[in-house]
Design a protein around this motif. Structure first.
Motif, PDB file in Angstrom:
ATOM      1  N   TRP A 277     179.241  72.622  88.955  1.00  0.00           N
ATOM      2  CA  TRP A 277     179.213  73.856  89.851  1.00  0.00           C
ATOM      3  C   TRP A 277     178.019  73.960  90.581  1.00  0.00           C
ATOM      4  O   TRP A 277     176.972  73.595  90.101  1.00  0.00           O
ATOM      5  CB  TRP A 277     179.181  74.828  88.500  1.00  0.00           C
ATOM      6  CG  TRP A 277     180.444  75.246  87.702  1.00  0.00           C
ATOM      7  CD1 TRP A 277     181.695  74.265  87.974  1.00  0.00           C
ATOM      8  CD2 TRP A 277     180.731  76.231  86.994  1.00  0.00           C
ATOM      9  NE1 TRP A 277     182.614  75.061  87.398  1.00  0.00           N
ATOM     10  CE2 TRP A 277     182.283  75.959  86.334  1.00  0.00           C
ATOM     11  CE3 TRP A 277     180.118  77.268  86.273  1.00  0.00           C
ATOM     12  CZ2 TRP A 277     182.730  76.703  85.489  1.00  0.00           C
ATOM     13  CZ3 TRP A 277     180.553  77.808  85.546  1.00  0.00           C
ATOM     14  CH2 TRP A 277     182.062  77.849  85.050  1.00  0.00           C
ATOM     15  N   GLN A 278     178.024  74.612  91.790  1.00  0.00           N
ATOM     16  CA  GLN A 278     177.123  74.997  92.423  1.00  0.00           C
ATOM     17  C   GLN A 278     176.810  76.306  92.199  1.00  0.00           C
ATOM     18  O   GLN A 278     177.336  77.052  92.717  1.00  0.00           O
ATOM     19  CB  GLN A 278     177.285  74.581  93.976  1.00  0.00           C
ATOM     20  CG  GLN A 278     178.040  73.283  94.306  1.00  0.00           C
ATOM     21  CD  GLN A 278     176.633  72.232  94.113  1.00  0.00           C
ATOM     22  OE1 GLN A 278     175.309  72.884  94.438  1.00  0.00           O
ATOM     23  NE2 GLN A 278     176.674  71.088  94.066  1.00  0.00           N
ATOM     24  N   SER A 279     175.601  76.522  91.556  1.00  0.00           N
ATOM     25  CA  SER A 279     175.525  78.086  91.209  1.00  0.00           C
ATOM     26  C   SER A 279     175.100  79.035  92.474  1.00  0.00           C
ATOM     27  O   SER A 279     175.590  80.254  92.527  1.00  0.00           O
ATOM     28  CB  SER A 279     174.525  78.240  90.253  1.00  0.00           C
ATOM     29  OG  SER A 279     173.130  78.266  90.712  1.00  0.00           O
TER      30      SER A 279
ATOM     31  N   LEU B 131     186.537  76.595  92.676  1.00  0.00           N
ATOM     32  CA  LEU B 131     185.268  76.166  92.405  1.00  0.00           C
ATOM     33  C   LEU B 131     184.966  75.907  90.607  1.00  0.00           C
ATOM     34  O   LEU B 131     184.132  74.881  90.445  1.00  0.00           O
ATOM     35  CB  LEU B 131     184.341  76.875  92.882  1.00  0.00           C
ATOM     36  CG  LEU B 131     183.971  77.086  94.427  1.00  0.00           C
ATOM     37  CD1 LEU B 131     183.128  78.254  94.855  1.00  0.00           C
ATOM     38  CD2 LEU B 131     183.852  75.977  95.045  1.00  0.00           C
ATOM     39  N   LEU B 132     185.601  76.796  90.016  1.00  0.00           N
ATOM     40  CA  LEU B 132     185.548  76.720  88.566  1.00  0.00           C
ATOM     41  C   LEU B 132     185.975  75.591  88.022  1.00  0.00           C
ATOM     42  O   LEU B 132     185.908  74.973  86.693  1.00  0.00           O
ATOM     43  CB  LEU B 132     186.181  78.002  87.719  1.00  0.00           C
ATOM     44  CG  LEU B 132     185.396  79.147  88.358  1.00  0.00           C
ATOM     45  CD1 LEU B 132     185.921  80.326  87.294  1.00  0.00           C
ATOM     46  CD2 LEU B 132     183.952  79.141  88.072  1.00  0.00           C
TER      47      LEU B 132
ATOM     48  N   LEU C  22     179.353  70.106  81.480  1.00  0.00           N
ATOM     49  CA  LEU C  22     179.501  70.652  82.803  1.00  0.00           C
ATOM     50  C   LEU C  22     177.990  70.690  83.321  1.00  0.00           C
ATOM     51  O   LEU C  22     176.992  71.160  83.136  1.00  0.00           O
ATOM     52  CB  LEU C  22     179.834  72.126  82.776  1.00  0.00           C
ATOM     53  CG  LEU C  22     180.429  72.846  83.972  1.00  0.00           C
ATOM     54  CD1 LEU C  22     181.550  72.498  84.640  1.00  0.00           C
ATOM     55  CD2 LEU C  22     180.340  74.395  83.948  1.00  0.00           C
ATOM     56  N   ILE C  23     177.951  70.063  84.672  1.00  0.00           N
ATOM     57  CA  ILE C  23     176.832  70.188  85.394  1.00  0.00           C
ATOM     58  C   ILE C  23     176.815  71.356  86.329  1.00  0.00           C
ATOM     59  O   ILE C  23     177.526  71.793  87.059  1.00  0.00           O
ATOM     60  CB  ILE C  23     176.781  68.744  86.250  1.00  0.00           C
ATOM     61  CG1 ILE C  23     176.776  67.508  85.312  1.00  0.00           C
ATOM     62  CG2 ILE C  23     175.409  68.600  87.107  1.00  0.00           C
ATOM     63  CD1 ILE C  23     177.286  66.506  86.038  1.00  0.00           C
ATOM     64  N   VAL C  24     175.575  72.227  86.148  1.00  0.00           N
ATOM     65  CA  VAL C  24     175.439  73.423  86.910  1.00  0.00           C
ATOM     66  C   VAL C  24     173.989  73.073  87.891  1.00  0.00           C
ATOM     67  O   VAL C  24     173.168  72.917  87.374  1.00  0.00           O
ATOM     68  CB  VAL C  24     175.199  74.741  86.119  1.00  0.00           C
ATOM     69  CG1 VAL C  24     175.122  75.615  87.102  1.00  0.00           C
ATOM     70  CG2 VAL C  24     176.309  74.787  85.204  1.00  0.00           C
ATOM     71  N   LYS C  25     174.304  73.005  89.209  1.00  0.00           N
ATOM     72  CA  LYS C  25     173.230  72.714  89.893  1.00  0.00           C
ATOM     73  C   LYS C  25     172.890  73.933  90.796  1.00  0.00           C
ATOM     74  O   LYS C  25     173.852  75.132  91.029  1.00  0.00           O
ATOM     75  CB  LYS C  25     173.706  71.735  91.133  1.00  0.00           C
ATOM     76  CG  LYS C  25     173.713  70.426  90.484  1.00  0.00           C
ATOM     77  CD  LYS C  25     173.675  69.467  91.662  1.00  0.00           C
ATOM     78  CE  LYS C  25     173.676  67.823  91.009  1.00  0.00           C
ATOM     79  NZ  LYS C  25     174.188  67.003  91.775  1.00  0.00           N
ATOM     80  N   GLY C  26     171.715  74.177  90.964  1.00  0.00           N
ATOM     81  CA  GLY C  26     171.144  75.376  91.726  1.00  0.00           C
ATOM     82  C   GLY C  26     170.953  76.479  90.775  1.00  0.00           C
ATOM     83  O   GLY C  26     170.870  76.498  89.707  1.00  0.00           O
TER      84      GLY C  26
ATOM     85  N   LEU D 121     179.277  85.314  86.651  1.00  0.00           N
ATOM     86  CA  LEU D 121     178.207  85.549  86.898  1.00  0.00           C
ATOM     87  C   LEU D 121     177.503  85.526  85.556  1.00  0.00           C
ATOM     88  O   LEU D 121     176.379  85.067  85.343  1.00  0.00           O
ATOM     89  CB  LEU D 121     178.024  86.967  87.496  1.00  0.00           C
ATOM     90  CG  LEU D 121     178.351  87.095  88.944  1.00  0.00           C
ATOM     91  CD1 LEU D 121     178.404  88.472  89.544  1.00  0.00           C
ATOM     92  CD2 LEU D 121     177.296  86.036  89.729  1.00  0.00           C
ATOM     93  N   GLY D 122     178.183  86.209  84.389  1.00  0.00           N
ATOM     94  CA  GLY D 122     177.817  86.219  83.374  1.00  0.00           C
ATOM     95  C   GLY D 122     177.475  84.808  82.256  1.00  0.00           C
ATOM     96  O   GLY D 122     176.372  84.464  81.717  1.00  0.00           O
ATOM     97  N   LEU D 123     178.429  83.758  82.919  1.00  0.00           N
ATOM     98  CA  LEU D 123     178.366  82.463  82.320  1.00  0.00           C
ATOM     99  C   LEU D 123     177.029  81.638  82.898  1.00  0.00           C
ATOM    100  O   LEU D 123     176.238  81.095  82.291  1.00  0.00           O
ATOM    101  CB  LEU D 123     179.322  81.476  82.893  1.00  0.00           C
ATOM    102  CG  LEU D 123     180.607  81.390  81.907  1.00  0.00           C
ATOM    103  CD1 LEU D 123     181.605  80.447  82.489  1.00  0.00           C
ATOM    104  CD2 LEU D 123     180.205  81.032  80.593  1.00  0.00           C
ATOM    105  N   LEU D 124     176.510  81.911  84.278  1.00  0.00           N
ATOM    106  CA  LEU D 124     175.731  81.304  84.925  1.00  0.00           C
ATOM    107  C   LEU D 124     174.211  82.149  84.490  1.00  0.00           C
ATOM    108  O   LEU D 124     173.247  81.405  84.519  1.00  0.00           O
ATOM    109  CB  LEU D 124     175.789  81.602  86.536  1.00  0.00           C
ATOM    110  CG  LEU D 124     176.871  80.842  87.010  1.00  0.00           C
ATOM    111  CD1 LEU D 124     177.018  81.232  88.578  1.00  0.00           C
ATOM    112  CD2 LEU D 124     176.697  79.316  87.308  1.00  0.00           C
TER     113      LEU D 124
END
Ligand code: NAI
Ligand code: SF4
Length: 417
Positions: free
Chosen positions: A369-371, A363-364, A413-417, A398-401
């Motif tokens: 990324w789908q959070s 996933l990474l 980087l696209i992070v969704k959710g 988890l820290g990055l998110l």
């Protein structure tokens, strides 16, 4: 490499350079020198009945000595649990220092193996152990020789019965540092963690009650006895107690093992002990406890570093392996690298960890990324993994998110959710 200041406890600022060394060139304190300085006096007093286990336990409690392998379990309480159980009992010292970024035990063993051995023998005495096992990581071949020779000195001097101390080598598996996997390995089996309970204090080596302690934890015992519980407990900062051996690495001018007050903040640690950051680097974040202790942002560099202080911020000090990251580090790479490490080192025994680490890695590697997906997977791994490896593996992600959304966006980087 640079020469070394011996890590006396008075030298709260003592710096130990742990740069490259040749195994044959390790200079360690020999038995005669250690004894001339009062060494093995505590052990002699224990054996002669001049000190009771209860007194020593009270001292360790007052000093607030906790498990320095990383979990911080009160040392006196472990002794108490093991002593509650019917014998025969064993003592096993975990010298399988494998946490990425952790190299403090190596320094204790390199400089003063006898201080460590005295602490280990006192611990074995405290639980009336049939034998004392030492499980040494195989990546420290020079230390195997040092310990062999130091144990030989003790046997020759008649301070320990032949074969009472049993030195064993690991074989390069990170998981064998997990205490029950270490015990399996000592029994000659593949190093797979056991379910707990029962704890090793109840059923450990050969199914007998076993005291498992880290190298540094026991190395403090002779010094705490000599200098007193108040001396040790009084060294902390920001309301915390004791000293911690920080393995400081990454973007600092003076990496190495720094003996510093428990509760020091990252900013203080970098400035007072690490010589500051190299020119041109700005703090971006840090790993407070090696690969397992999460990833914290620069905005959290003023929290006291100790057991119990970082949880609410999503971190854990563990073995105090502090890795400093700057704006020139690719934090996504850092997290991916750590996940690859966990995937590689997973013993494969349970699905949430074996499959979860691989799944998270895949996933990474995506550009989107789908959070919520990453968070759900993390939750399963944390809830259902048998041991700390699988439970801690999602921490960097988890820290990055949680704290690095801006940095991730800057990397497209696209992070969704
Ligand atoms: P834990 O908190 O589950 O256990 C800590 C110790 O307390 C163990 O010895 C356990 O047997 C004992 N214990 C806990 N509750 C007990 C009870 N009710 N009765 C009797 N004994 C009890 O932590 P764990 O999984 O043993 O260690 C995790 C830590 O290890 C992490 O903090 C991590 O940072 C550290 N670690 C260190 C490494 C290193 O190279 N130094 C490598 C990997 C992880
Ligand atoms: Fe093995 Fe991972 Fe399960 Fe631990 S969590 S027992 S390392 S598979």
């Amino acid at each position: 490499h640079h020469h070394v200041l011996y890590a006396t406890a008075e030298g709260v600022k003592a710096v130990i350079d742990t740069g490259h060394y040749h195994p044959e060139a390790i200079l360690w304190q020999r038995l005669a020198d250690y004894r001339a300085a009062g060494g093995y006096g505590l052990l002699a007093d224990c054996h002669a009945g001049r000190i009771t286990v209860e007194t020593l336990m009270q001292t360790l409690e007052a000093a607030n000595l906790r498990g320095l392998g990383g979990a911080g379990f009160p040392t006196f309480k472990k002794w108490y649990f093991v002593r509650q159980e019917t014998g025969p009992r064993y003592c096993a010292i975990n010298a399988d220092e494998g946490e990425p970024g952790t190299f403090k035990d190596r320094v204790y063993l390199e400089r003063s193996p006898h201080r460590f051995l005295e602490g280990a023998l006192v611990s074995a005495w405290a639980v009336e152990a049939e034998a004392l096992y030492i499980y040494l990581r195989d990546e420290y071949p020079g230390l195997h020789r040092v310990l062999r020779e130091a144990i030989g000195e003790l046997e020759t001097a008649g301070l320990v019965a032949p074969d009472y101390i049993i030195l064993r080598r690991g074989a390069g598996a990170y998981i064998c540092g997990e205490e029950s996997a270490m015990i399996e390995s000592l029994e000659g089996k593949p190093g797979k963690p056991r379910h707990r309970p029962p704890y090793v204090a109840q059923r450990g080596l050969f199914d007998c009650p076993t005291l498992v302690n880290n190298v540094e934890t026991v190395a403090w015992i002779p010094l705490i006895w000599e200098k007193g519980a108040d001396w040790f407990a009084g060294q902390g900062r920001h309301g915390r107690k004791g000293l911690r051996s920080f393995s400081l690495s990454g973007r600092v001018k003076r990496p190495g093992v720094h003996l510093a007050p428990a509760g020091i903040t990252l900013n203080e640690l970098i400035e007072e002990y690490g010589g500051g950051m190299p020119e041109g680097h700005r703090l971006a974040g840090y790993l407070p406890g090696g690969a397992s202790g999460g990833l914290l942002p620069a905005s959290k560099a003023d929290i006291p570093l100790d057991f119990d202080t970082l949880q609410e911020h999503g971190g854990f000090i563990g073995s105090a392996a502090v890795i400093v990251l700057s704006d020139q580090d690719d934090l996504r790479d850092v997290a991916t690298n750590l996940l690859a490490f966990f995937a590689d080192e997973s013993c494969g025994q349970c699905t949430p960890c074996r499959v979860g680490t691989e799944k998270m890695l895949s996933l990474l590697e995506r550009d989107e990324w789908q959070s919520d997906e990453l968070e759900r997977l993390s939750q399963v791994m944390m809830d259902a993994s048998i041991c700390g490896l699988g439970q801690a593996a999602p921490n960097p992600v988890l820290g990055l998110l949680k704290d690095f959304r801006g940095e991730l966006a800057a990397q497209n980087l696209i992070v969704k959710g």
